[in-house]
Design an enzyme around this catalytic site. Structure first.
Site, PDB file in Angstrom:
ATOM      1  N   ARG A   1      -8.389  -1.802  -0.374  1.00 15.73           N
ATOM      2  CA  ARG A   1      -7.509  -1.735   0.783  1.00 15.73           C
ATOM      3  C   ARG A   1      -6.664  -0.470   0.758  1.00 15.73           C
ATOM      4  NH1 ARG A   1      -2.314  -4.077   1.497  1.00 15.73           N
ATOM      5  NH2 ARG A   1      -1.780  -4.314   3.699  1.00 15.73           N
TER       6      ARG A   1
ATOM      7  N   LYS B   1      -4.222 -10.466 -10.522  1.00 16.54           N
ATOM      8  CA  LYS B   1      -5.290 -10.246  -9.557  1.00 16.54           C
ATOM      9  C   LYS B   1      -6.662 -10.473 -10.182  1.00 16.54           C
ATOM     10  CE  LYS B   1      -7.047  -6.890  -6.183  1.00 16.54           C
ATOM     11  NZ  LYS B   1      -6.747  -5.640  -5.453  1.00 16.54           N
TER      12      LYS B   1
ATOM     13  N   ARG C   1       5.460  -6.843  -2.272  1.00 21.42           N
ATOM     14  CA  ARG C   1       6.059  -6.743  -3.601  1.00 21.42           C
ATOM     15  C   ARG C   1       7.097  -7.854  -3.762  1.00 21.42           C
ATOM     16  NH1 ARG C   1       2.622  -3.334  -3.852  1.00 21.42           N
ATOM     17  NH2 ARG C   1       2.776  -1.159  -4.479  1.00 21.42           N
TER      18      ARG C   1
END
Length: 285
Positions: A77, A142, A278
């Site tokens: 992305r 992740k 964030r």
């Protein structure tokens, strides 16, 4: 309620026999859903998303899937590079066609995230979370990245290319560019990682099922499942754009898949592709 115009076909042509063992294994694992897919598993390409966008297959009623052992310029992305390793990751893209005249599908990257999460949960992964708009986390780290890009053409109509990269076994001492808090499936499953054909089949089957739901009900039909896994639900976050940042409380998503940020001046809609998320006081997973 906004509805999608993705068209699952009623009658499907027989799939072409796969030319290699990996493709054959995927077809076997797909079982009754196998005729829905055309699988192409290659040694290397620049990017599976780029390859399918530049040469989007015609709509023949099937989902065309490109898997690559290696990508020389895998895409993430906002222009980031997605890193992958032979046997250490699974990277693939698939093409989903929409009826001509269909507006850009709403919340599609979020739908893909729910499908991936459901498939991994069925394989025994616990602690799965979804980070808006397109990451799958395990306990805040992740595991999977998703990139959805639209491909249009006068002759072929609208198609969505859904690219998915999942870390299986990260090499020792690997460094992920501009990314902290990365994990792999080996850690999530205590080393018991399924074979890549079985994993790919599980992911494709769940995508197929959930996109059928999306076709009939639009993103609102999937919204609740995404909200249940929202990594930052009701937490203070910072939204970082190209020129400015916003702070507020993550209040979920709306019926178009836009992030809702509750601020001192009211709730704002944050659109996919323009921001990164964030948690306040720390780095993003």
């Amino acid at each position: 309620m906004r509805r999608s115009h993705f068209r699952p076909p009623d009658i499907l042509p027989a799939s072409t026999p796969p030319p290699n063992a990996l493709q054959a294994a995927v077809i076997t694992h797909l079982g009754a859903q196998a005729p829905r897919f055309v699988i192409d598993w290659v040694d290397e390409c620049v990017s599976t998303n780029i390859a399918l966008i530049e040469n989007t297959p015609a709509d023949d009623g099937r989902v065309h899937v490109l898997v690559a052992e290696r990508q020389s310029a895998g895409r993430g992305r906002r222009g980031r590079q997605w890193q992958s390793w032979p046997d250490g990751s699974l990277t693939f893209s698939s093409v989903w066609h929409f009826a001509r005249g269909t507006p850009a599908p709403a919340g599609l990257s979020l739908v893909a995230g729910v499908a991936v999460a459901r498939a991994l949960e069925r394989l025994g992964v616990v602690g799965l979370q979804l980070k808006w708009p397109n990451d799958v986390l395990v306990n805040g780290e992740k595991l999977v990245g998703i990139l959805v890009e639209l491909s249009t053409g006068r002759a072929r109509g609208l198609a969505a290319v859904i690219g998915i990269g999942i870390n299986l076994r990260l090499p020792p001492d690997v460094r992920i560019e501009a990314q902290a808090g990365v994990t792999d499936l080996a850690h999530a499953l205590d080393g018991d990682v399924p074979g890549r054909p079985a994993l790919l089949a599980a992911l494709l089957a769940e995508l197929d099922n959930l996109l059928a739901t999306y076709a009939s009900g639009g993103f609102p039909a999937v919204k609740g499942a995404w909200e249940q896994r929202n990594a930052f639900a009701e937490l203070p976050v910072r939204i970082c754009g190209d020129e400015a940042s916003l702070e507020g409380i993550c209040a979920g998503v709306d019926d178009d898949g836009a992030l809702l940020l509750r601020t001192a001046t009211g709730t704002q809609r944050i659109l996919a592709g323009d921001v990164s998320l964030r948690p306040l006081g720390g780095d993003a997973p």
